[in-house]
Motif scaffolding. Structure first.
Motif, PDB file in Angstrom:
ATOM      1  N   TYR A  96       0.811  -1.205  -0.049  1.00 23.16           N
ATOM      2  CA  TYR A  96      -0.179   0.010   0.094  1.00 23.16           C
ATOM      3  C   TYR A  96       0.882   1.311  -0.045  1.00 23.16           C
ATOM      4  CZ  TYR A  96      -3.945  -3.097   1.062  1.00 23.16           C
ATOM      5  OH  TYR A  96      -4.791  -4.040   1.121  1.00 23.16           O
ATOM      6  N   LEU A  97       1.892   1.279  -0.746  1.00 23.12           N
ATOM      7  CA  LEU A  97       3.026   2.215  -0.629  1.00 23.12           C
ATOM      8  C   LEU A  97       2.405   3.580  -1.028  1.00 23.12           C
ATOM      9  CD1 LEU A  97       5.841   3.593  -0.350  1.00 23.12           C
ATOM     10  CD2 LEU A  97       6.497   2.660  -2.466  1.00 23.12           C
ATOM     11  N   TRP A  98       1.824   3.351  -2.383  1.00 25.19           N
ATOM     12  CA  TRP A  98       0.996   4.501  -2.911  1.00 25.19           C
ATOM     13  C   TRP A  98      -0.046   5.218  -1.945  1.00 25.19           C
ATOM     14  CZ3 TRP A  98       3.645   7.140  -6.211  1.00 25.19           C
ATOM     15  CH2 TRP A  98       4.455   6.505  -7.325  1.00 25.19           C
ATOM     16  N   VAL A  99      -0.572   4.449  -1.306  1.00 27.09           N
ATOM     17  CA  VAL A  99      -1.804   4.670  -0.463  1.00 27.09           C
ATOM     18  C   VAL A  99      -1.111   5.700   0.576  1.00 27.09           C
ATOM     19  CG1 VAL A  99      -3.437   4.317   1.248  1.00 27.09           C
ATOM     20  CG2 VAL A  99      -3.173   2.961  -0.765  1.00 27.09           C
ATOM     21  N   TYR A 100      -0.043   5.370   1.185  1.00 23.71           N
ATOM     22  CA  TYR A 100       0.642   6.275   2.092  1.00 23.71           C
ATOM     23  C   TYR A 100       1.152   7.584   1.446  1.00 23.71           C
ATOM     24  CZ  TYR A 100       1.019   1.470   4.123  1.00 23.71           C
ATOM     25  OH  TYR A 100       0.799   0.429   4.602  1.00 23.71           O
ATOM     26  N   VAL A 101       1.744   7.557   0.150  1.00 21.41           N
ATOM     27  CA  VAL A 101       2.281   8.634  -0.552  1.00 21.41           C
ATOM     28  C   VAL A 101       1.180   9.631  -0.948  1.00 21.41           C
ATOM     29  CG1 VAL A 101       3.231   9.272  -2.654  1.00 21.41           C
ATOM     30  CG2 VAL A 101       4.292   7.420  -1.499  1.00 21.41           C
ATOM     31  N   PHE A 102       0.073   9.256  -1.282  1.00 16.22           N
ATOM     32  CA  PHE A 102      -1.064   9.790  -1.583  1.00 16.22           C
ATOM     33  C   PHE A 102      -1.731  10.580  -0.093  1.00 16.22           C
ATOM     34  CE2 PHE A 102      -5.758  10.226  -1.487  1.00 16.22           C
ATOM     35  CZ  PHE A 102      -6.123  11.455  -2.585  1.00 16.22           C
ATOM     36  N   ALA A 103      -1.530   9.940   0.731  1.00 18.06           N
ATOM     37  CA  ALA A 103      -2.058  10.444   2.025  1.00 18.06           C
ATOM     38  C   ALA A 103      -1.200  11.411   2.552  1.00 18.06           C
ATOM     39  CB  ALA A 103      -2.240   9.231   3.032  1.00 18.06           C
ATOM     40  N   ALA A 104       0.123  11.401   2.641  1.00 17.11           N
ATOM     41  CA  ALA A 104       1.093  12.320   2.843  1.00 17.11           C
ATOM     42  C   ALA A 104       0.804  13.820   1.937  1.00 17.11           C
ATOM     43  CB  ALA A 104       2.330  12.052   2.801  1.00 17.11           C
ATOM     44  N   ALA A 105       0.889  13.384   0.642  1.00 17.77           N
ATOM     45  CA  ALA A 105       0.560  14.372  -0.213  1.00 17.77           C
ATOM     46  C   ALA A 105      -0.617  15.490  -0.064  1.00 17.77           C
ATOM     47  CB  ALA A 105       0.916  14.110  -1.706  1.00 17.77           C
ATOM     48  N   ILE A 106      -1.765  14.541  -0.010  1.00 20.83           N
ATOM     49  CA  ILE A 106      -3.080  15.225   0.202  1.00 20.83           C
ATOM     50  C   ILE A 106      -3.103  15.956   1.594  1.00 20.83           C
ATOM     51  CG2 ILE A 106      -4.410  13.314   1.392  1.00 20.83           C
ATOM     52  CD1 ILE A 106      -5.577  15.708  -1.566  1.00 20.83           C
ATOM     53  N   GLY A 107      -2.453  15.414   2.700  1.00 21.87           N
ATOM     54  CA  GLY A 107      -2.465  16.069   3.815  1.00 21.87           C
ATOM     55  C   GLY A 107      -1.647  17.220   3.858  1.00 21.87           C
ATOM     56  N   PHE A 108      -0.514  17.150   3.225  1.00 24.87           N
ATOM     57  CA  PHE A 108       0.286  18.833   2.938  1.00 24.87           C
ATOM     58  C   PHE A 108      -0.178  19.611   2.189  1.00 24.87           C
ATOM     59  CE2 PHE A 108       3.528  20.918   1.466  1.00 24.87           C
ATOM     60  CZ  PHE A 108       4.641  21.227   2.478  1.00 24.87           C
ATOM     61  N   SER A 109      -0.914  19.151   1.227  1.00 26.31           N
ATOM     62  CA  SER A 109      -1.416  20.294   0.158  1.00 26.31           C
ATOM     63  C   SER A 109      -2.688  20.942   0.786  1.00 26.31           C
ATOM     64  CB  SER A 109      -1.657  19.723  -1.189  1.00 26.31           C
ATOM     65  OG  SER A 109      -2.877  18.520  -0.980  1.00 26.31           O
ATOM     66  N   THR A 110      -3.477  20.102   1.385  1.00 26.56           N
ATOM     67  CA  THR A 110      -4.642  20.820   1.812  1.00 26.56           C
ATOM     68  C   THR A 110      -4.365  21.497   3.207  1.00 26.56           C
ATOM     69  OG1 THR A 110      -5.057  18.780   3.365  1.00 26.56           O
ATOM     70  CG2 THR A 110      -6.249  18.673   1.383  1.00 26.56           C
ATOM     71  N   THR A 111      -3.360  21.269   3.983  1.00 30.93           N
ATOM     72  CA  THR A 111      -3.203  21.886   5.108  1.00 30.93           C
ATOM     73  C   THR A 111      -2.583  23.379   4.637  1.00 30.93           C
ATOM     74  OG1 THR A 111      -2.500  19.900   6.298  1.00 30.93           O
ATOM     75  CG2 THR A 111      -1.764  21.946   7.205  1.00 30.93           C
ATOM     76  N   THR A 195      -5.758  22.805  11.882  1.00 26.52           N
ATOM     77  CA  THR A 195      -5.622  21.985  10.654  1.00 26.52           C
ATOM     78  C   THR A 195      -6.914  21.195  10.326  1.00 26.52           C
ATOM     79  OG1 THR A 195      -4.610  20.361  12.195  1.00 26.52           O
ATOM     80  CG2 THR A 195      -3.133  21.832  11.131  1.00 26.52           C
ATOM     81  N   THR A 196      -7.522  20.908  11.151  1.00 28.29           N
ATOM     82  CA  THR A 196      -9.013  20.162  10.842  1.00 28.29           C
ATOM     83  C   THR A 196      -9.949  21.073  10.588  1.00 28.29           C
ATOM     84  OG1 THR A 196      -9.288  19.883  13.285  1.00 28.29           O
ATOM     85  CG2 THR A 196      -7.876  18.193  12.172  1.00 28.29           C
ATOM     86  N   SER A 197     -10.026  21.655   9.392  1.00 26.68           N
ATOM     87  CA  SER A 197     -11.175  22.661   9.226  1.00 26.68           C
ATOM     88  C   SER A 197     -11.678  22.334   7.855  1.00 26.68           C
ATOM     89  CB  SER A 197     -10.415  23.910   9.261  1.00 26.68           C
ATOM     90  OG  SER A 197     -11.507  24.814   9.115  1.00 26.68           O
ATOM     91  N   PRO A 202     -12.797  17.077   4.947  1.00 27.02           N
ATOM     92  CA  PRO A 202     -13.646  16.128   3.909  1.00 27.02           C
ATOM     93  C   PRO A 202     -12.912  15.288   3.348  1.00 27.02           C
ATOM     94  CG  PRO A 202     -14.194  18.464   3.950  1.00 27.02           C
ATOM     95  CD  PRO A 202     -12.995  18.524   4.761  1.00 27.02           C
ATOM     96  N   LEU A 203     -11.649  15.588   2.714  1.00 28.64           N
ATOM     97  CA  LEU A 203     -11.060  14.622   1.920  1.00 28.64           C
ATOM     98  C   LEU A 203     -10.132  13.569   2.893  1.00 28.64           C
ATOM     99  CD1 LEU A 203      -8.809  16.931  -0.672  1.00 28.64           C
ATOM    100  CD2 LEU A 203     -10.499  15.174  -1.416  1.00 28.64           C
ATOM    101  N   VAL A 204      -9.800  14.035   4.146  1.00 29.79           N
ATOM    102  CA  VAL A 204      -9.206  13.102   4.887  1.00 29.79           C
ATOM    103  C   VAL A 204     -10.397  11.928   5.335  1.00 29.79           C
ATOM    104  CG1 VAL A 204      -8.068  12.769   7.068  1.00 29.79           C
ATOM    105  CG2 VAL A 204      -7.202  14.700   5.627  1.00 29.79           C
ATOM    106  N   ALA A 205     -11.455  12.379   5.603  1.00 28.55           N
ATOM    107  CA  ALA A 205     -12.726  11.423   6.162  1.00 28.55           C
ATOM    108  C   ALA A 205     -13.061  10.776   5.049  1.00 28.55           C
ATOM    109  CB  ALA A 205     -13.556  12.268   6.423  1.00 28.55           C
TER     110      ALA A 205
END
Length: 284
Positions: A96-111, A195-197, A202-205
């Motif tokens: 699930y490497l790409w899942v972790y990479v996507f999660a980190a990328a979406i977390g950084f960009s949305t924050t 950060t949780t606004s 929405p994307l994280v949930a």
């Protein structure tokens, strides 16, 4: 026409939620403080903007952000991504490497794009007189969110209980609190909340629910939620770490400048002594 009906329904629900806030604010202003509302036309117009803005935002979540998050989670957990060679399961956490990479990328960009974080960072920079960098604070918080969401996705994949991770994280927070600069600690704790606004949640949930629905043996109700807790915890650690690094660099810079000053003063002393001796010889 379905989206129009959804918009009107959401608008009515938003008005139901906003009107009590307006009643409380106006009630205290007029009934308790007994003072007129300054620029009341602008205030009323602002409430109208808030009502329509929230309505459009909530409809946008349902039409775009939630489906995108779930679809990406479905695609990233498909067999063609997990095992590109076409082999069958079982699937390991490394797959699930790409899942972790996507999660980190979406977390950084949305924050980074989070309006509440931008507002807090600007105020912190103004109050501190420029000591706290606006970009430094935003980037450190975004790194914390990226790591936290990626770790949360790892927890969903392996199926570990969430309380072990949260307890360990807060132990680190408590330890850091004793060593971090005192001026940054309240700001670090607030950074976990801002950060949780509107953008991040929405994307994280949607990512958590979609991932838990596609990993075998996971329950979306039990395992799908919890990413928001990771997104709130690790920015606290990241901001205090950032403050400790900055304090350490400032200390080293001060030490190096003091050493240079001492070296220059020490080198000037022999020259002054030689000048005095030469003057004495000339007089003799």
């Amino acid at each position: 026409m379905a989206w129009l009906n959804q918009l009107l329904e959401t608008l009515l629900l938003t008005m139901r939620d906003v009107i009590p806030i307006a009643v409380i604010l106006f009630g205290f202003q007029l009934g308790v403080l007994k003072r007129p509302i300054a620029n009341w036309k602008t205030v009323v117009l602002g409430f109208v903007y808030v009502t329509f803005g929230l309505s459009f935002f909530l409809v946008g979540l349902e039409l775009a952000l939630f489906p995108i998050g779930e679809n990406l989670a479905n695609q990233l957990t498909s067999p063609s991504i997990l095992h590109p060679d076409g082999s069958a399961g079982p699937y390991l956490w490394q797959d699930y490497l790409w899942v972790y990479v996507f999660a980190a990328a979406i977390g950084f960009s949305t924050t980074i794009a989070e309006p509440s974080l931008i507002a807090v960072a600007i105020k912190a920079n103004e109050v501190s007189g420029g000591t706290i960098s606006t970009q430094g604070l935003r980037i450190s918080v975004a790194i914390g969110v990226a790591f936290g969401i990626s770790l949360g996705c790892f927890r969903i994949v392996v199926g570990d209980p969430i309380h072990y991770y949260i307890m360990a994280g807060y132990v680190v927070v408590v330890i850091q609190t004793f060593f971090a600069p005192k001026s940054i600690i309240p700001l670090a704790y607030d950074s976990g909340g801002v950060t949780t606004s509107t953008v991040t949640v929405p994307l994280v949930a949607a990512l958590g629910l979609g991932l838990a629905s596609n990993v075998e043996g996971r329950n979306p109700l039990i395992d799908g939620f919890g990413l928001i807790a990771f997104a709130s915890l690790f920015p606290i650690i990241a901001v205090m770490t950032y403050a400790q690094i900055v304090a350490w660099l400032d200390k080293r810079r001060d030490q190096s400048s003091d050493e240079k000053t001492e070296t220059q003063s020490a080198s000037s002393k022999p020259s002054s002594i030689s000048n005095i001796e030469s003057n004495r010889s000339v007089k003799e």
